[in-house]
Scaffold this active site. Structure first.
Site, short mmCIF file in Angstrom:
data_model
loop_
_atom_site.label_atom_id
_atom_site.label_comp_id
_atom_site.label_asym_id
_atom_site.label_seq_id
_atom_site.Cartn_x
_atom_site.Cartn_y
_atom_site.Cartn_z
N SER A 212 0.82 -1.21 0.00
CA SER A 212 0.00 0.00 0.00
C SER A 212 0.85 1.26 0.00
O SER A 212 0.65 2.16 -0.83
CB SER A 212 -0.94 0.00 1.21
OG SER A 212 -0.20 -0.02 2.43
N ASP A 213 1.82 1.36 0.93
CA ASP A 213 2.57 2.62 1.01
C ASP A 213 3.57 2.76 -0.12
O ASP A 213 3.88 3.88 -0.55
CB ASP A 213 3.23 2.80 2.38
CG ASP A 213 4.12 1.64 2.79
OD1 ASP A 213 4.15 0.62 2.08
OD2 ASP A 213 4.79 1.75 3.84
N CYS A 214 4.08 1.64 -0.64
CA CYS A 214 4.98 1.73 -1.80
C CYS A 214 4.21 2.22 -3.03
O CYS A 214 4.73 3.03 -3.82
CB CYS A 214 5.61 0.37 -2.09
SG CYS A 214 6.65 -0.23 -0.75
N GLU B 142 3.70 5.97 -2.42
CA GLU B 142 4.90 6.79 -2.62
C GLU B 142 5.31 6.80 -4.10
O GLU B 142 5.77 7.82 -4.61
CB GLU B 142 6.05 6.28 -1.75
CG GLU B 142 5.80 6.34 -0.24
CD GLU B 142 5.55 7.74 0.29
OE1 GLU B 142 5.90 8.72 -0.40
OE2 GLU B 142 5.01 7.87 1.40
#
Length: 766
Positions: free
Chosen positions: A490-492, A495
């Site tokens: 999710s955060d990759c 970003e």
């Protein structure tokens, strides 16, 4: 001399060599492999490397983190014409000027551009854990592939690494900065012995390690993961393990305890462990195995009480003690369930379960191009493939991907916690450079980074019925490392999306062609699909089960591993990405995006501690969590004057500022969940960067910019002569208790913090 090769250059040109067993989606973009070439290196080069190694060894107890010097030396030679601007220093009573900041930034980005790989990513050390290399060496030893896979030079550097990170008391920790544990000490002792070190070798280091082990209860007191590794090696009995029945994989998915509902890292590690346990697999009993049986225990091997040993764990290792319900469960399975399933007719069900487990192992291997989600299941899967068929193609396909995990620095050769952090670091680096408002000066750097991010997006879902393989959608996501690895996060994804959106605002003649709109929509779709009912975002998948399942966590060393919990970091990154996307594409799924942002912001507020902090689960620790918490709320539209959460968060960070300026947070914050300064109250450039970014976003410069000026002085004065920044204490963490290296952070966050400081604090003051 060792040489780092990148991408297609990592593949042998001779197809009969290991290159014939490698597959790739994008010509190996992001792959990083160290090769040894005996003919390379001038006498001056070799002397420089030896001096770096000696310096690390001489100071290993004061400074436990390598500075990644071998890679830096190689890039310096390849960019020998590089000459940086003169260094800047700001005195204590002197004002920080825009000129000083701008020159510091140019020096920093100039240097950082020289250590960028040709494919656009920034290679670096992603080591730290001390239990990874042992699994690899044990697997290669059992399969008879040790000397074929690891050359004499590889083995020498691994031994160097282990000796360098041995603690003064003779043991090894869970990670490079940690105190000695039985898990780390036994596994690394065994590794040295399998690599040919004699019991009296290493200038007394091996003997000292054995003494630590025996003084603390012997190998019977190793953790459950350690018991498993010793069992497959043949220096511990399977009877001393708590059960891992493979039949769990045959249960209906509707049960909360089904493995498919677990956090993917947890289930992908216990998947091959189930297979090895279910088969009671043991490698060949060789003379070294017989010797280890004598060396590791307080009593003769045949007298060890294996039933008692099942629940033994050295106090040094016990981060997560087993609750009583777990002990009752294991005892029932051990004494009642397992005796039934080791004999006919129940054994037929065991065989069916083992076949099902191997199908899942092969699916994971094939869909990661045999990289696997991480280093632990990588070598376990490899061992399972060999146990299933020593001559199998699957086993051979695993071998060349071992090198994706190996990294060398002046402290020796280590196994990384992933096949690198390529996408993650590159996405952050792009945001950092653009924040400086100097992007036009770094056309080549940004163009290459842009290409890497575009090349690394996951373009398809995994094949087959995703539900049957317990996989989430991945089309449009970004991974942590490379497209060949492919697991969506999710955060990759967030970003990566933030980075390409920022790049799309710059002229294409500077940064290259923007990514296709549909691929942006696909990324947004992945992010939206990952929001949980509580509004938060977990890592790879939705949270699929209940928190009470953590009662079944069998790993004494790690916390919060059983389910994929929602985190402030992932939730904040999702908010930031969707908010940035909404500004450029206001008509695309607007209502869904607005609702998603609002619910995620509410979630972030709900998990804030009463003191205003957020616990950071993937970085050290409250400064990291605070950065994400504040940026997420600001991106969602909250402001200091209308949001008590932001006010409390700023008060918390300001209360932790050091007297001389800056912030310095110890890894002890992570394991103890209490903010702890680094020894001697020293600032850390990465913590200082995170805190600066948080406070700038929350409008601190409008209230009192003094803490920001002090922090900027810390960063400027920390910069080295060549424009690099020093490697300080370890800054990454996972599962509460194990630290991991993010070597690029030493460059990224000073650049980012000073960039925001220049554009949002100093310029408005003019």
């Amino acid at each position: 001399m060792w040489q780092l090769k990148i991408g297609a250059d990592t593949v042998p040109s001779d197809p009969s060599n290991a290159g014939g067993w490698l597959s790739t989606l994008n010509n190996h973009v992001g792959r990083q492999v160290w090769h040894f070439h005996p003919e390379l290196g001038s006498p001056e080069d070799l002397q420089q490397i030896q001096q770096a190694r000696q310096h690390f060894s001489d100071h290993r107890f004061e400074k436990k983190h390598s500075a990644d010097l071998l890679m830096r030396m190689q890039f310096a030679k390849e960019n020998s014409s590089f000459v940086n601007l003169p260094q800047v220093k700001v005195k204590d009573k002197e004002d920080v000027t825009e000129e000083a900041v701008t020159r510091t930034l140019r020096r920093a980005i100039n240097f950082y551009s020289t250590i960028q790989a040709d494919d656009g990513h920034w290679p670096g050390d992603y080591g730290g854990p001390m239990f990874l290399i042992p699994g690899l060496v044990i697997t290669l030893s059992i399969t008879g592939a040790l000397n074929a896979v690891l050359s004499t030079e590889h083995q020498r550097e691994i031994c160097r690494y282990l000796y360098n990170h041995q603690n003064k008391d003779g043991g090894w920790g869970l990670h490079i900065e940690g105190p000695s544990t039985m898990f780390g000490s036994v596994l690394n002792y065994v590794t040295l012995r399998l690599l040919g070190e004699e019991a009296e070798d290493g200038q007394g280091a091996v003997d000292k390690a054995r003494k630590w082990i025996l003084d603390h209860g012997g190998a019977a007191a190793i953790t459950s993961w350690g018991k498993m590794w010793l069992s497959v090696l043949g220096v511990y009995e399977w009877a001393g393990n708590n059960p891992l029945p493979p039949e769990l994989w045959l249960l209906p998915y509707l049960l909360p305890c089904h493995p498919g509902r677990m956090w993917c890292h947890c289930r992908m590690v216990y998947l091959p462990m189930c297979y090895l346990y279910g088969k009671r697999f043991v490698g060949p009993i060789t003379p070294i195995i017989r010797s280890l049986r004598k060396e590791l225990y307080l009593v003769p091997y045949h007298e060890v009480d294996w039933n008692k040993a099942r629940n033994q764990c050295a106090k040094e290792d016990l981060y997560y003690p087993h609750p009583l319900v777990q002990d009752i469960l294991w005892a029932t399975l051990h004494h009642v369930y397992e005796p039934l399933f080791m004999h006919w007719p129940a054994k037929r069900l065991r065989e069916k379960a083992l076949q099902s487990v191997m199908q899942h192992i092969h699916y994971e291997d094939e869909n990661t191009r045999y990289i696997c989600i991480g280093p632990v299941n990588k070598v376990l899967n490899m061992l399972c493939c060999w146990a299933e068929d020593p001559h199998s193609e699957a086993f051979k396909l695993h071998i060349p991907r071992i090198y994706d995990y190996l990294w060398i620095a002046e402290d020796g050769m280590k196994m990384q916690g992933y096949n690198g952090s390529q996408l993650w670091d590159t996405a952050f680096a792009v945001q950092a450079i653009i924040s400086t408002e100097l992007a036009e000066e770094y056309e080549t750097t940004l163009r290459k980074a842009h290409k890497y991010i575009k090349d690394s997006q996951v373009l398809e879902d995994c094949p087959g019925d995703l539900q049957s393989w317990y996989r989430h959608i991945s089309k449009g996501a970004w991974p942590f490392s490379t497209a060949d690895h492919g697991w969506p996060i999710s955060d990759c994804t967030a970003e990566g999306l933030k980075a390409v959106l920022l790049l799309s605002k710059l002229p294409s003649e500077i940064v290259g062609k923007s990514i296709d709109e549909q691929q942006l929509y696909n990324a947004v779709n992945v992010i939206l699909s990952l929001q949980n009912t509580d509004g938060g975002f977990a890592t790879y998948e939705l949270t699929r089960s209940y928190r009470w399942l953590e009662l079944m966590n069998p790993a004494e060393t790690f916390g919060d591993i059983v389910i994929d919990y929602p985190y402030v970091e992932c939730s904040s990154a999702a908010i930031q990405a969707l908010a940035a996307f909404k500004k450029l594409y206001p008509g695309h799924r607007r209502d869904e995006i607005d609702n998603c942002i609002a619910e995620a912001a509410d979630f972030i507020e709900s998990i804030q501690a009463t003191d205003g902090s957020w616990y950071g689960s993937w970085g050290v620790c409250f400064t990291y969590g605070g950065w994400f918490g504040i940026r997420g709320l600001v991106a969602a539209g909250r402001r200091y004057n209308n949001c008590s959460s932001l006010r409390k968060a700023c008060d918390f960070l300001l209360s932790k500022e050091l007297a001389a300026g800056g912030w310095g947070e110890s890894y002890l914050s992570c394991q103890n969940k209490v903010y702890t300064n680094i020894k001697d109250d020293r600032p850390h450039i990465v913590n200082t960067g995170w805190a600066m970014l948080s406070l700038i976003d929350a409008g601190q410069s409008e209230r009192d910019p003094t803490p920001l000026h002090r922090a900027a002085r810390v960063l400027i004065n920390s910069q080295m002569e060549d424009g690099d920044f020093p490697q300080e204490e370890i800054m990454g963490v996972f599962n509460k208790n194990c630290m991991i290296s993010y070597s690029a952070y030493r460059n990224i966050f000073p650049i980012w913090a000073l960039g925001e400081y220049r554009s949002r604090v100093l310029k408005p003051l003019k």
